[in-house]
Design an enzyme around this catalytic site. Structure first.
Site, PDB file in Angstrom:
ATOM      1  N   ASN A  10       0.857  -1.208   0.000  1.00  0.00           N
ATOM      2  CA  ASN A  10       0.000   0.000   0.000  1.00  0.00           C
ATOM      3  C   ASN A  10       0.885   1.248   0.000  1.00  0.00           C
ATOM      4  OD1 ASN A  10      -3.049  -0.467   0.278  1.00  0.00           O
ATOM      5  ND2 ASN A  10      -2.175  -2.027   1.614  1.00  0.00           N
ATOM      6  N   ASN A 101      -6.572   4.774   8.278  1.00  0.00           N
ATOM      7  CA  ASN A 101      -6.082   3.395   8.243  1.00  0.00           C
ATOM      8  C   ASN A 101      -6.822   2.646   7.149  1.00  0.00           C
ATOM      9  OD1 ASN A 101      -4.763   0.945   9.249  1.00  0.00           O
ATOM     10  ND2 ASN A 101      -6.785   0.358  10.014  1.00  0.00           N
ATOM     11  N   HIS A 103      -8.045  -1.188   5.943  1.00  0.00           N
ATOM     12  CA  HIS A 103      -8.281  -2.521   6.512  1.00  0.00           C
ATOM     13  C   HIS A 103      -8.894  -3.413   5.425  1.00  0.00           C
ATOM     14  CE1 HIS A 103      -9.131  -5.438   9.686  1.00  0.00           C
ATOM     15  NE2 HIS A 103     -10.286  -5.632   9.089  1.00  0.00           N
ATOM     16  N   SER A 135     -11.677  -1.206   3.460  1.00  0.00           N
ATOM     17  CA  SER A 135     -12.237   0.024   4.051  1.00  0.00           C
ATOM     18  C   SER A 135     -11.116   0.973   4.465  1.00  0.00           C
ATOM     19  CB  SER A 135     -13.029  -0.311   5.331  1.00  0.00           C
ATOM     20  OG  SER A 135     -13.929  -1.370   5.125  1.00  0.00           O
ATOM     21  N   ASP A 144      -9.546  -0.359  14.147  1.00  0.00           N
ATOM     22  CA  ASP A 144     -10.500  -0.463  13.013  1.00  0.00           C
ATOM     23  C   ASP A 144     -11.885   0.062  13.367  1.00  0.00           C
ATOM     24  OD1 ASP A 144      -9.131  -3.752  12.701  1.00  0.00           O
ATOM     25  OD2 ASP A 144      -8.399  -1.874  11.834  1.00  0.00           O
TER      26      ASP A 144
HETATM   27  C1  GRF Z   1      -3.142  -4.833   3.948  1.00  0.00           C
HETATM   28  O1  GRF Z   1      -4.052  -5.892   3.699  1.00  0.00           O
HETATM   29  C2  GRF Z   1      -3.796  -3.814   4.828  1.00  0.00           C
HETATM   30  O2  GRF Z   1      -5.182  -3.677   4.588  1.00  0.00           O
HETATM   31  C3  GRF Z   1      -3.589  -4.410   6.181  1.00  0.00           C
HETATM   32  O3  GRF Z   1      -2.309  -5.010   6.158  1.00  0.00           O
HETATM   33  C4  GRF Z   1      -1.976  -5.290   4.814  1.00  0.00           C
HETATM   34  C5  GRF Z   1      -0.723  -4.510   4.509  1.00  0.00           C
HETATM   35  O4  GRF Z   1      -0.226  -4.901   3.315  1.00  0.00           O
HETATM   36  N1  GRF Z   1      -3.697  -3.400   7.193  1.00  0.00           N
HETATM   37  P1  GRF Z   1       1.037  -4.082   2.745  1.00  0.00           P
HETATM   38  O5  GRF Z   1       2.092  -4.069   3.833  1.00  0.00           O
HETATM   39  O6  GRF Z   1       0.550  -2.700   2.431  1.00  0.00           O
HETATM   40  O7  GRF Z   1       1.449  -4.863   1.534  1.00  0.00           O
END
Ligand code: GRF
Length: 189
Positions: A10, A101, A103, A135, A144
């Site tokens: 992400n 955040n 999730h 989300s 969350d």
């Molecule tokens: C993602 O699924 C995010 O929603 C969750 O942890 C994971 C992180 O993945 N909080 P990355 O480290 O961004 O690849």
């Protein structure tokens, strides 16, 4: 500004969107939840400053660490992406409305303490849901739990395993997090 604990995909999506000018902002830095996570390498590859939380930091020392790192960066927005520690309430208060955040489920389903990563997708499959999703929400002092900014649905497909579902949700997360950050980071008018 991003806080990350995971592989950082992400975070990478945000880096790419900033470099492609889809997000009109500069990334002030990365706070890594612990040493050795994938997000650190990604930051180094893009000359983004990294502050790594020493193992075992929690409570008041976590609050002091975050405050001492975040404040000098004076971020407009703090993005948690795979950050597994709970943010101490004094930091939540200080960044109220400026900390989000992401999730990997349709909150409030499959959210809260103990629901992270693989376990989320496993629960969705065990419940037999036909839809999952992701989300983005404002961070409050519970896991969350803050008000939801935007959610996107992702279909569950026959034969899905937690990892095939996780992969499909993660792809949508990358689109969702960059769209939401771009919308929240309005250039100075
Ligand atoms: C993602 O699924 C995010 O929603 C969750 O942890 C994971 C992180 O993945 N909080 P990355 O480290 O961004 O690849």
């Amino acid at each position: 500004m991003v806080l990350a604990s995971g592989s950082g995909s992400n975070f990478q999506a945000i880096i790419d969107a900033v470099e492609q000018k889809r997000i009109p902002a500069k990334i002030a830095g990365l706070i890594a939840g612990k040493p050795g996570i994938g997000a650190i390498k990604r930051a180094e590859n893009h000359n983004i400053p990294v502050e790594t939380i020493p193992r075992g930091t929690a409570g008041d020392s976590l609050s002091a660490f975050l405050t001492d790192v975040l404040n000098p960066w004076s971020p407009d927005l703090v993005v948690l992406a795979g950050f597994l520690k709970k943010i101490p309430s004094d930091v939540v208060d200080q960044y109220s409305g400026r900390m989000i955040n992401i999730h990997p489920s349709l909150l409030p389903k499959y959210g809260g303490k103990g629901f992270y990563g693989f376990l989320v997708h496993q629960a969705v499959l065990e419940a037999g849901d036909s839809q999952s999703g992701c989300s983005v929400h404002y961070v409050n002092e519970k896991y969350d739990d803050g008000s939801i900014i935007e959610q996107r649905e992702v279909p569950v497909k026959p034969g899905d395993t937690p990892s095939t579902l996780a992969e499909r949700v993660l792809e949508e997360e990358h689109r969702l997090i960059t769209d939401v950050v771009a919308r929240l980071i309005q250039p100075e008018t």
